[in-house]
Write an enzyme that holds these catalytic residues in place. Structure first.
Site, PDB file in Angstrom:
ATOM      1  N   ASP A  12      33.571  48.862  58.315  1.00 23.36           N
ATOM      2  CA  ASP A  12      34.670  48.048  57.765  1.00 23.36           C
ATOM      3  C   ASP A  12      35.142  46.554  58.327  1.00 23.36           C
ATOM      4  OD1 ASP A  12      35.085  49.748  55.411  1.00 23.36           O
ATOM      5  OD2 ASP A  12      36.520  50.878  56.407  1.00 23.36           O
ATOM      6  N   ASN A  39      26.548  58.917  52.511  1.00 25.34           N
ATOM      7  CA  ASN A  39      27.181  59.527  53.720  1.00 25.34           C
ATOM      8  C   ASN A  39      27.469  60.842  53.538  1.00 25.34           C
ATOM      9  OD1 ASN A  39      26.176  57.391  55.242  1.00 25.34           O
ATOM     10  ND2 ASN A  39      28.408  56.561  55.846  1.00 25.34           N
ATOM     11  N   ASP A  96      48.472  25.106  24.510  1.00 25.94           N
ATOM     12  CA  ASP A  96      49.228  24.102  23.526  1.00 25.94           C
ATOM     13  C   ASP A  96      48.182  22.800  23.408  1.00 25.94           C
ATOM     14  OD1 ASP A  96      50.914  22.791  22.096  1.00 25.94           O
ATOM     15  OD2 ASP A  96      52.333  22.609  23.496  1.00 25.94           O
ATOM     16  N   ASP A 121      56.980  28.814  25.085  1.00 26.98           N
ATOM     17  CA  ASP A 121      55.952  29.519  25.806  1.00 26.98           C
ATOM     18  C   ASP A 121      56.393  30.696  26.433  1.00 26.98           C
ATOM     19  OD1 ASP A 121      54.104  27.568  24.373  1.00 26.98           O
ATOM     20  OD2 ASP A 121      54.568  26.231  26.157  1.00 26.98           O
ATOM     21  N   ASN A 132      32.728  54.241  60.399  1.00 28.85           N
ATOM     22  CA  ASN A 132      33.629  53.601  59.073  1.00 28.85           C
ATOM     23  C   ASN A 132      34.275  52.612  59.571  1.00 28.85           C
ATOM     24  OD1 ASN A 132      33.374  54.341  56.349  1.00 28.85           O
ATOM     25  ND2 ASN A 132      35.308  54.777  56.432  1.00 28.85           N
TER      26      ASN A 132
END
Length: 904
Positions: free
Chosen positions: A743, A714, A370, A650, A739
């Site tokens: 991570d 891998n 607006d 709105d 892994n």
């Protein structure tokens, strides 16, 4: 600036969004018809229809009606209970995969440490998301709790013989109550006015009109007004969600809660949200990786079973490979990214209700907003004061000041704007010798007001007899009709037909520029009496015109330019008229082009509207349903749409947008429909949110691409090794530890920085791009895995079942270090460490995990999982392998960027 006219085409198609919009439209039309009928009905009949006895309800009657009809609140989206929020936090496909794999591992061996590792990942990921979203919900609830709104009603109290004016909470107002309104009051329900005096009401929350509207002076015996299709335009109705800016009134409540016009719109907006751009992107990427896993894991299982002959071991290895292919930390990294983004934005006065909205900020390439309060200051200022020929004239401002200064009634916004302008313009001196004689107050029939002032004149320094000056200010048509003369360079000349047409054109020209124009006229009268009437507003001399506007914010143009630099197109979608909208947009540097009205939007089918919305910058005179259609049309065109709004009109668009943005001063339903709440209605804050969103998205996609490509490499390496090596190239537990270590290094990703070039463009999810990245970049690591196999087999003679621990240790270290280093290769398009360096947390975490990986085979922990120390001569080979890996990755990256013109 041109305005399109409507052209009737085929009706729009219906999908889920269209169905909800149709429900919203049907509800508002029904409420509108009901209110239009009430507007036409005489007030006495309305009192009978609402069972209102006239002076007021008793407390007992009000309590009974409250019990029967319910509280005066509209339907709204309830915050889920904590356990529902907690369950929703775990609604992620990767979490489901991890839970399944943990279950399989537990079934195989309840003591398997992988079960604990996977369970911890799942638990932490969900808890982090739950904590942040729950905290945001509490912040929004705290904002709402800051204000308790009451309203004044007439009721008989216990033992009272006459009704009293009582302040009651707005939610306890009932049908039939008599409500008293004054300046500054919120209208608590839908009211039929019984009496009103000089009443003006701000209806921007419903209509989008920036200026207050006048309501008719009303008496209890009125017979109703002319028929109108839009209850917002009815001059004897006040609707819930509006507010009084001046005057006084009394009205009877004809509808409360969800039965109000406001409530009819709000009721259709509660319920589950539709899928946004972020949700779609995550879902596509998740299922791409899951499908890849479903293909690769059976292949690994089959190859291991056929080559090794131990199908049970092959099954366990397949499960480990599935874990290796799963970006376990994706939910946690995404949650950490979003949580960090939410914290960063909270410091910039932004409350994030839905974490996903932060990434939608980054993807947003269209912002619908607006104009009032966003592009403008949401206040009225005097822009120009002109003589009858359209030239700036200080005398016109002086007359206007005297009229506004001496009036004794409640000054409206334009009176205050005149006073403010004179106070700012210190060089304009208003003669202080005027004194007030009388005034002729404003009324909505005349649309003008006058003051009569006494001013002493002097002849050679001696005070002479005073004369009276009548100064009138009001609507151009009404004032001009009373003028017989005009002022021309200090001379009073007759206002003949040609001059009258000329001054009318001047006023109309300023109206077309989006300005609200008033006329100022005067009359000199002999000082023979002290009382004046409307009849004295005659034979006036036109002094000139006053032109008002809601001025653009000083930093609006700069903020719009900054958003454009970030690749965001701003489209203005307003309920205000097209002239005002075009003027404001032009003032802040928006290329207006064709202004499309709500009538045009209604006349187009979805396909034509999609085409029109793509090339249109300004939409004016649009209602809530039309705003939502415009948002969906832009989305059908492939755009990611943000919508900034604060009114009930709105709310539908806020919910349909990819990211709905509101402000803390908005109506409740707008705040509930929004994803993000600004504590300041400022586009500069939005720009900062966009950058934070892109940073968050970049760090998330960085993790996905790094993990997907390295995990793919891998698995490809595992396939090669399984086919040619007589023992397991790495044990399932080795894969899991490797892994997990990788991570853990990625937990610092949310604190990484993105290159400035990356932040300049909107960013969207691209599942195909991730798949392509994985296929081209992943196998690079396999090349160096294979060279490591050859190294361990031929140089270190790890080529028998008895020496498999040495082989596995060598590949474990090389695989972990290459995976960890690839973070720095992939995180930027530039040359890592030289042209672009990661943040300190990422550097520290990388170094820590690499040190852990090198040291693990030398520790008792490493020995317990089947690893063994490596000879010193292994490490120069390792360094050479890693350097070659980085060089080749950089070369492939350069080719990939040139070939596909993309990276992250």
């Amino acid at each position: 600036m041109t305005t399109m006219t409507p052209e009737r085409l085929a009706p729009p198609g219906r999908n889920r969004r269209e169905r909800r919009t149709a429900e919203l439209e049907a509800g508002t039309r029904a409420a509108g018809r009901r209110l239009a009928e009430i507007s036409r009905t005489p007030a006495a009949q309305v009192l009978r229809d609402t069972d209102s006895p006239g002076p007021g309800l008793t407390e007992a009657e009000a309590a009974a009606r409250l019990e029967r009809d319910g509280a005066n609140v509209v339907a709204h989206e309830r915050t889920p209970r904590w356990y529902v929020q907690l369950a929703q936090a775990y609604g992620n496909p990767f979490i489901a995969v991890l839970v399944f794999l943990a279950g399989v591992m537990y079934w195989q061996d309840p003591a398997d440490p992988g079960v604990l590792i996977l369970s911890t990942m799942v638990l932490l990921s969900g808890l982090l998301r739950f904590w942040q979203e729950n905290r945001s919900a509490k912040s929004v609830a705290a904002l709402k709790a800051l204000v308790t709104t009451t309203t004044r009603v007439r009721r008989y109290t216990a033992g009272g013989s006459a009704p009293s004016a009582l302040e009651v909470p707005m939610e306890r107002v009932v049908r039939g109550d008599l409500v008293e309104l004054a300046a500054g009051d919120l209208v608590p329900a839908d009211l039929r006015l019984l009496s009103a005096k000089d009443l003006t009401v701000s209806q921007s929350a419903l209509s989008g009109e920036s200026l207050p509207v006048n309501k008719a002076d009303t008496r209890t015996r009125d017979l109703g007004q002319r028929e109108t299709a839009d209850p917002v335009e009815a001059d004897n109705l006040c609707l819930m969600g509006t507010s009084v800016t001046s005057g006084t009134a009394t009205g009877v409540v004809v509808a409360t809660g969800s039965d109000t016009y406001f409530g009819s719109m709000a009721g259709s907006l509660a319920g589950a949200r539709l899928e946004t751009n972020f949700d779609t992107g995550v879902r596509k990427v998740s299922f791409l990786l899951i499908k890849f896993m479903l293909v690769m894991v059976p292949v690994v299982f089959a190859v291991n079973g056929l080559t090794k002959g131990d199908w049970n071991e092959a099954f366990l290895f397949g499960i480990a490979v599935a874990v290796g292919l799963t970006p376990e930390m994706l939910p946690m990294v995404v949650s950490a990214n979003l949580a960090r983004g939410a914290v960063a934005m909270s410091r910039r006065k932004v409350v994030v209700k839905r974490l996903n909205a932060i990434q939608n900020f980054g993807a947003m390439d269209v912002l619908c907003t607006d104009k009032t309060g966003t592009l403008t200051e949401d206040r009225i200022v005097l822009d120009r004061y002109l003589d009858a020929h359209g030239r700036e004239d200080d005398e016109v401002l002086q007359y206007a000041y005297l009229n506004s200064h001496f009036q004794t009634g409640l000054r409206n916004l334009m009176d205050q704007a005149v006073l403010d302008r004179v106070n700012e313009a210190e060089e304009i001196v208003v003669d202080a010798r005027f004194t007030l004689v009388d005034e002729i107050p404003f009324d909505f029939a005349r649309r003008r007001m006058s003051v009569v002032l006494s001013r002493k004149t002097y002849d050679e320094g001696v005070a002479a007899a005073a004369e009276h000056t009548l100064i009138t200010k009001g609507a151009v048509e009404e004032v001009l009709a009373l003028c017989t003369h005009m002022t021309d360079r200090g001379e009073r000349i007759e206002l003949n037909g040609e001059l009258r047409r000329q001054v009318t054109r001047i006023a109309q020209e300023h109206n077309r520029q989006g300005l609200r124009v008033l006329a100022v006229a005067t009359r000199s009268l002999p000082a023979t009496r002290d009382s004046y009437t409307v009849a004295d507003e005659d034979e006036l001399t036109l002094a000139g015109f006053l032109a008002f506007l809601d001025p653009p914010k000083a930093d609006a143009a700069q903020a719009l330019h900054a958003l454009a630099d970030k690749g965001i197109t701003v489209k203005v979608v307003t309920g205000d008229n097209e002239l005002v909208a075009a003027r404001v947009c032009a003032d802040v540097g928006i290329d207006v082009g064709e202004v499309v009205t709500g009538a045009v939007v209604d006349a187009l089918d979805d396909d034509r509207l999609t085409e029109l919305a793509a090339r249109t910058t300004v939409f004016a005179k649009v209602n809530p349903v039309q705003k939502a259609r415009i948002v969906r049309a832009l989305q059908r065109g492939g755009r990611t749409v943000g919508f900034l709004g604060d009114g009930i009109n709105d709310a539908a668009a806020l919910r349909d947008a990819d990211v709905g943005i509101s402000v803390d001063t908005a109506v409740d339903i707008a705040k509930e429909s929004a994803d993000i709440i600004l504590l300041e209605k400022d586009l500069t804050v939005l720009e900062q949110g966009v950058l934070q969103g892109r940073q968050t998205f970049g760090n998330t996609i960085k993790y996905i691409k790094m993990t997907a490509s390295s995990n793919f490499g891998n698995v490809f390496s595992v396939l090669v090794a399984s086919a040619f090596i007589p023992f397991q190239p790495m044990l399932p537990l080795h894969l899991l530890v490797q892994n997990l270590s990788y991570d853990i290094s990625q937990l610092a990703t949310p604190w990484d920085r993105m290159d400035p070039e990356y932040l300049r463009k909107p960013r969207n999810w691209d599942a195909r791009g991730i798949g392509r990245f994985m296929v081209f970049i992943g196998p690079i690591s396999s090349i160096f895995d294979i060279t490591t196999f050859l190294l361990m087999w031929h140089v270190f003679s790890a080529n028998t079942v008895g020496s498999q621990s040495l082989f596995q240790s060598g590949w474990f270290i090389e695989g972990l270090l290459s995976q960890t280093l690839i973070v720095h290769m992939i995180r930027t398009r530039k040359i890592p460490f030289i042209q672009s360096r990661a943040s300190v947390p990422v550097m520290v975490m990388t170094a820590a995990v690499m040190a852990f990986g090198i040291a693990l085979p030398f520790t008792p922990l490493g020995a317990s999982i089947g690893l063994q120390p490596l000879p010193a001569v292994y490490f120069p080979w390792l360094i050479g392998t890693l350097l070659a890996y980085c060089v080749l990755t950089q070369l492939v990256k350069t080719w990939f960027i040139r070939r596909f013109n993309s990276w992250l």
